[in-house]
Write a protein that holds these residues in place. Structure first.
Motif, PDB file in Angstrom:
ATOM      1  N   GLU A  69       0.818  -1.205   0.000  1.00  0.00           N
ATOM      2  CA  GLU A  69       0.000   0.000   0.000  1.00  0.00           C
ATOM      3  C   GLU A  69       0.855   1.261   0.000  1.00  0.00           C
ATOM      4  O   GLU A  69       0.553   2.249  -0.675  1.00  0.00           O
ATOM      5  CB  GLU A  69      -0.919  -0.017   1.239  1.00  0.00           C
ATOM      6  CG  GLU A  69      -1.816   1.193   1.393  1.00  0.00           C
ATOM      7  CD  GLU A  69      -2.926   1.209   0.350  1.00  0.00           C
ATOM      8  OE1 GLU A  69      -3.414   2.308   0.039  1.00  0.00           O
ATOM      9  OE2 GLU A  69      -3.283   0.119  -0.148  1.00  0.00           O
ATOM     10  N   ARG A  70       1.977   1.196   0.743  1.00  0.00           N
ATOM     11  CA  ARG A  70       2.802   2.393   0.950  1.00  0.00           C
ATOM     12  C   ARG A  70       3.674   2.714  -0.257  1.00  0.00           C
ATOM     13  O   ARG A  70       3.802   3.889  -0.641  1.00  0.00           O
ATOM     14  CB  ARG A  70       3.670   2.204   2.194  1.00  0.00           C
ATOM     15  CG  ARG A  70       4.454   3.424   2.603  1.00  0.00           C
ATOM     16  CD  ARG A  70       5.078   3.270   3.986  1.00  0.00           C
ATOM     17  NE  ARG A  70       6.015   2.167   4.080  1.00  0.00           N
ATOM     18  CZ  ARG A  70       5.777   1.012   4.678  1.00  0.00           C
ATOM     19  NH1 ARG A  70       4.595   0.792   5.239  1.00  0.00           N
ATOM     20  NH2 ARG A  70       6.682   0.047   4.719  1.00  0.00           N
ATOM     21  N   VAL A  71       4.332   1.696  -0.859  1.00  0.00           N
ATOM     22  CA  VAL A  71       5.304   1.988  -1.919  1.00  0.00           C
ATOM     23  C   VAL A  71       4.809   1.578  -3.300  1.00  0.00           C
ATOM     24  O   VAL A  71       5.478   1.866  -4.290  1.00  0.00           O
ATOM     25  CB  VAL A  71       6.661   1.288  -1.624  1.00  0.00           C
ATOM     26  CG1 VAL A  71       7.207   1.705  -0.277  1.00  0.00           C
ATOM     27  CG2 VAL A  71       6.524  -0.231  -1.707  1.00  0.00           C
ATOM     28  N   GLY A  72       3.675   0.917  -3.383  1.00  0.00           N
ATOM     29  CA  GLY A  72       3.151   0.493  -4.676  1.00  0.00           C
ATOM     30  C   GLY A  72       3.553  -0.934  -5.011  1.00  0.00           C
ATOM     31  O   GLY A  72       4.534  -1.466  -4.490  1.00  0.00           O
ATOM     32  N   ASP A  73       2.781  -1.569  -5.895  1.00  0.00           N
ATOM     33  CA  ASP A  73       2.972  -2.985  -6.195  1.00  0.00           C
ATOM     34  C   ASP A  73       4.348  -3.291  -6.782  1.00  0.00           C
ATOM     35  O   ASP A  73       5.024  -4.245  -6.362  1.00  0.00           O
ATOM     36  CB  ASP A  73       1.891  -3.467  -7.162  1.00  0.00           C
ATOM     37  CG  ASP A  73       0.529  -3.566  -6.495  1.00  0.00           C
ATOM     38  OD1 ASP A  73       0.478  -3.502  -5.249  1.00  0.00           O
ATOM     39  OD2 ASP A  73      -0.472  -3.704  -7.216  1.00  0.00           O
ATOM     40  N   LEU A  74       4.767  -2.500  -7.779  1.00  0.00           N
ATOM     41  CA  LEU A  74       6.027  -2.807  -8.445  1.00  0.00           C
ATOM     42  C   LEU A  74       7.211  -2.669  -7.503  1.00  0.00           C
ATOM     43  O   LEU A  74       8.075  -3.553  -7.431  1.00  0.00           O
ATOM     44  CB  LEU A  74       6.217  -1.902  -9.666  1.00  0.00           C
ATOM     45  CG  LEU A  74       5.389  -2.252 -10.903  1.00  0.00           C
ATOM     46  CD1 LEU A  74       5.617  -1.224 -12.009  1.00  0.00           C
ATOM     47  CD2 LEU A  74       5.746  -3.645 -11.406  1.00  0.00           C
ATOM     48  N   ALA A  75       7.271  -1.576  -6.767  1.00  0.00           N
ATOM     49  CA  ALA A  75       8.387  -1.358  -5.846  1.00  0.00           C
ATOM     50  C   ALA A  75       8.381  -2.400  -4.735  1.00  0.00           C
ATOM     51  O   ALA A  75       9.430  -2.923  -4.345  1.00  0.00           O
ATOM     52  CB  ALA A  75       8.317   0.052  -5.262  1.00  0.00           C
ATOM     53  N   ALA A  76       7.191  -2.711  -4.237  1.00  0.00           N
ATOM     54  CA  ALA A  76       7.093  -3.712  -3.170  1.00  0.00           C
ATOM     55  C   ALA A  76       7.506  -5.090  -3.680  1.00  0.00           C
ATOM     56  O   ALA A  76       8.211  -5.842  -2.991  1.00  0.00           O
ATOM     57  CB  ALA A  76       5.666  -3.755  -2.622  1.00  0.00           C
ATOM     58  N   PHE A  77       7.060  -5.418  -4.903  1.00  0.00           N
ATOM     59  CA  PHE A  77       7.428  -6.718  -5.469  1.00  0.00           C
ATOM     60  C   PHE A  77       8.940  -6.841  -5.624  1.00  0.00           C
ATOM     61  O   PHE A  77       9.526  -7.875  -5.280  1.00  0.00           O
ATOM     62  CB  PHE A  77       6.745  -6.908  -6.832  1.00  0.00           C
ATOM     63  CG  PHE A  77       7.142  -8.164  -7.539  1.00  0.00           C
ATOM     64  CD1 PHE A  77       6.601  -9.384  -7.162  1.00  0.00           C
ATOM     65  CD2 PHE A  77       8.072  -8.137  -8.569  1.00  0.00           C
ATOM     66  CE1 PHE A  77       6.965 -10.553  -7.805  1.00  0.00           C
ATOM     67  CE2 PHE A  77       8.447  -9.301  -9.214  1.00  0.00           C
ATOM     68  CZ  PHE A  77       7.894 -10.511  -8.837  1.00  0.00           C
ATOM     69  N   ASP A  78       9.583  -5.800  -6.146  1.00  0.00           N
ATOM     70  CA  ASP A  78      11.037  -5.834  -6.300  1.00  0.00           C
ATOM     71  C   ASP A  78      11.735  -5.967  -4.959  1.00  0.00           C
ATOM     72  O   ASP A  78      12.744  -6.684  -4.834  1.00  0.00           O
ATOM     73  CB  ASP A  78      11.520  -4.566  -7.015  1.00  0.00           C
ATOM     74  CG  ASP A  78      11.159  -4.563  -8.492  1.00  0.00           C
ATOM     75  OD1 ASP A  78      10.877  -5.660  -9.029  1.00  0.00           O
ATOM     76  OD2 ASP A  78      11.148  -3.483  -9.098  1.00  0.00           O
ATOM     77  N   LEU A  79      11.213  -5.289  -3.957  1.00  0.00           N
ATOM     78  CA  LEU A  79      11.824  -5.341  -2.626  1.00  0.00           C
ATOM     79  C   LEU A  79      11.673  -6.729  -2.005  1.00  0.00           C
ATOM     80  O   LEU A  79      12.621  -7.284  -1.437  1.00  0.00           O
ATOM     81  CB  LEU A  79      11.177  -4.279  -1.726  1.00  0.00           C
ATOM     82  CG  LEU A  79      11.896  -3.944  -0.421  1.00  0.00           C
ATOM     83  CD1 LEU A  79      13.335  -3.540  -0.670  1.00  0.00           C
ATOM     84  CD2 LEU A  79      11.142  -2.843   0.323  1.00  0.00           C
TER      85      LEU A  79
END
Length: 469
Positions: A314-324
């Protein structure tokens, strides 16, 4: 040898070059007997290499066809090979009997199944590829005893002569007579091909009258009741009802025999191999049959999960969260592999991993926590908050959803211990810290676990839980 050179060249793409070089020298220069059932741990020790890297090299070499893997059922008593299998899938018997030890054993993957490596005939022909043509003493050395018996390089035949008083090669379908003088001792007539044995307790007054005994080797009657005889002449009629030669040997159960059987060294167990990441990567779907249930008496499970992963998306978005999260998985996988473990599966943002011993799991957990802290510091946030739970105990290795998995209460407890943890916490059970190696690890690092007792859902009794600060 041109094919061999090309295979070793290919092996250098997936294994450390210095280890590959040592393996190539082994294949080219070693005597036949050292290429039959290679003990990977002994090879690592003799060459001064890391065990995990050597195991990985042998696995890749087997995948390329340089070596053939063998899964051997061992007798815990004498170290003899009770059954040899090209696959773990054929380890199906509920009990294996050792005639030499007059005992039966329910198989487990901890110490009863060794994994050895035999040079492939396409690379080099060795005598052990035709075991029924080996001299009797070499059959014992290369075929009967497992790689955990530390047999001497020199003087092996002289050592065997100290307890074998008569031996015979008996062709298939043939009969023969062994005549000898029985000494006052406990005597064993042992046939290693059919794993048959006859015990004779020789005692009392010596006799000059000839005693007689008849033995039939047919793979059906492996052990007979102990006979009592007197010191003196004995005539043994032996018959081979099998399709291969038999090798009956008359042995004295003396100190020389016991000393040889007591020469032990570490070997690669099936448990350790199933907990090896390289093995799981190469043999992902071809290890255990769907109907098999293989027992392990002690395996350590580590579960991880990310706290607040939903909020992260929710905080960083799907793409950024997925990469993390993907980066987090990569880091954890590397740490698990470096600590001799293997990732069994991932479930959402969670990881289930196994380790052969508790100390490796504890070391991995501490490295994971440090790695996530470093990653968070680099990002200037607290996005990856890892929760870790560890438990050790018995389990069953099974095949689920076309992959090797584990089943049992130990797995359930490990998962629920992880659920107790909050961010950056490592929770472990008392069974983990009861292991001296795990305790020593924490002492060396100056870490004092904090103990408390908890109740876990589905578990009748409360258990001790330790927080590793």
């Amino acid at each position: 040898m041109s094919e061999s050179h090309s295979l070793f060249a290919a092996l250098r793409q997936s294994a450390k070059p210095d280890i590959v070089g040592a393996l190539e020298r082994l294949v080219q220069d070693a005597p036949d007997r050292k290429l039959g059932r290679v003990n990977a741990l002994a090879f690592a020790d003799s060459e001064g290499f890391d065990e995990e890297q050597v195991i990985s090299a042998f696995l890749h070499a087997s995948r390329l066809g340089l070596f053939d893997m063998s899964w051997n059922i061992l007798c815990p008593g004498c170290g003899g090979v009770l059954d040899a299998n090209t696959s773990l899938k054929t380890v199906q018997a509920e009990q294996y009997t050792c005639a030499l030890c007059a005992a039966g054993y329910e198989p487990n993957l901890d110490e009863m199944v060794e994994v050895t490596f035999t040079v492939s005939p396409r690379v080099r022909r060795i005598a052990a590829h035709n075991p029924h043509q080996l001299p009797p003493v070499e059959y014992f050395r290369q075929i009967y005893w497992g790689s955990g018996i530390d047999l001497p390089e020199e003087g092996f035949e002289a050592m065997v002569d100290e307890f074998v008083i008569e031996s015979l090669e008996l062709p298939a379908g043939e009969k023969a007579v062994i005549s000898l003088q029985l000494p006052e001792a406990f005597v064993i007539i042992f046939e290693p091909v059919t794993h048959a044995a006859q015990f004779i307790d020789v005692k009392g007054e010596p006799t000059k009258e000839r005693q007689s005994l008849s033995l039939v080797f047919d793979r059906s009657h492996q052990h007979r009741e102990t006979l009592e005889m007197r010191p003196g002449p004995l005539r043994i009629l032996v018959e081979n009802h099998t399709q291969v030669r038999a090798l009956p040997s008359v042995c004295i159960a003396n100190d020389a025999l016991h000393d040889l059987l007591g020469r032990r060294r570490p070997f690669l167990t099936a448990k350790r191999l199933l907990t090896n990441q390289t093995f799981r990567d190469i043999y992902r779907t071809d290890t255990i049959d769907v109907d098999q249930r293989l027992k392990i008496t002690s395996l350590t499970f580590l579960f991880t999960d990310l706290r607040g992963s939903t909020e992260l998306y929710e905080r960083v978005g799907d793409l950024a969260a997925f990469d993390l999260v993907k980066t987090h998985f990569s880091i954890l996988n590397g740490i698990v592999s470096a600590e001799a473990g293997a990732v069994v599966k991932t479930i959402g943002d969670a990881v289930m991993a196994t380790f052969p011993t508790p100390d490796r799991a504890v070391a991995a957990a501490m490295r994971m926590r440090d790695a996530m802290r470093t990653l968070n510091d680099e990002r200037g946030g607290e996005d990856l908050l890892l929760k870790i739970g560890i438990h050790e105990g018995p389990c069953i290795a099974v095949s689920l959803n076309e992959r090797q998995d584990y089943f049992g209460q130990t797995v359930n407890i490990a998962s629920r211990v992880q659920n107790l943890a909050t961010s950056r916490e490592i929770f472990t059970t008392g069974s983990v810290l009861d292991d001296p190696r795990a305790t020593d690890l924490l002492v060396r690092r100056g870490v004092t676990p904090i103990s408390h007792t908890v109740a876990l859902r589905g578990i009748t009794d409360q258990i001790r839980i330790f927080t590793i600060p």
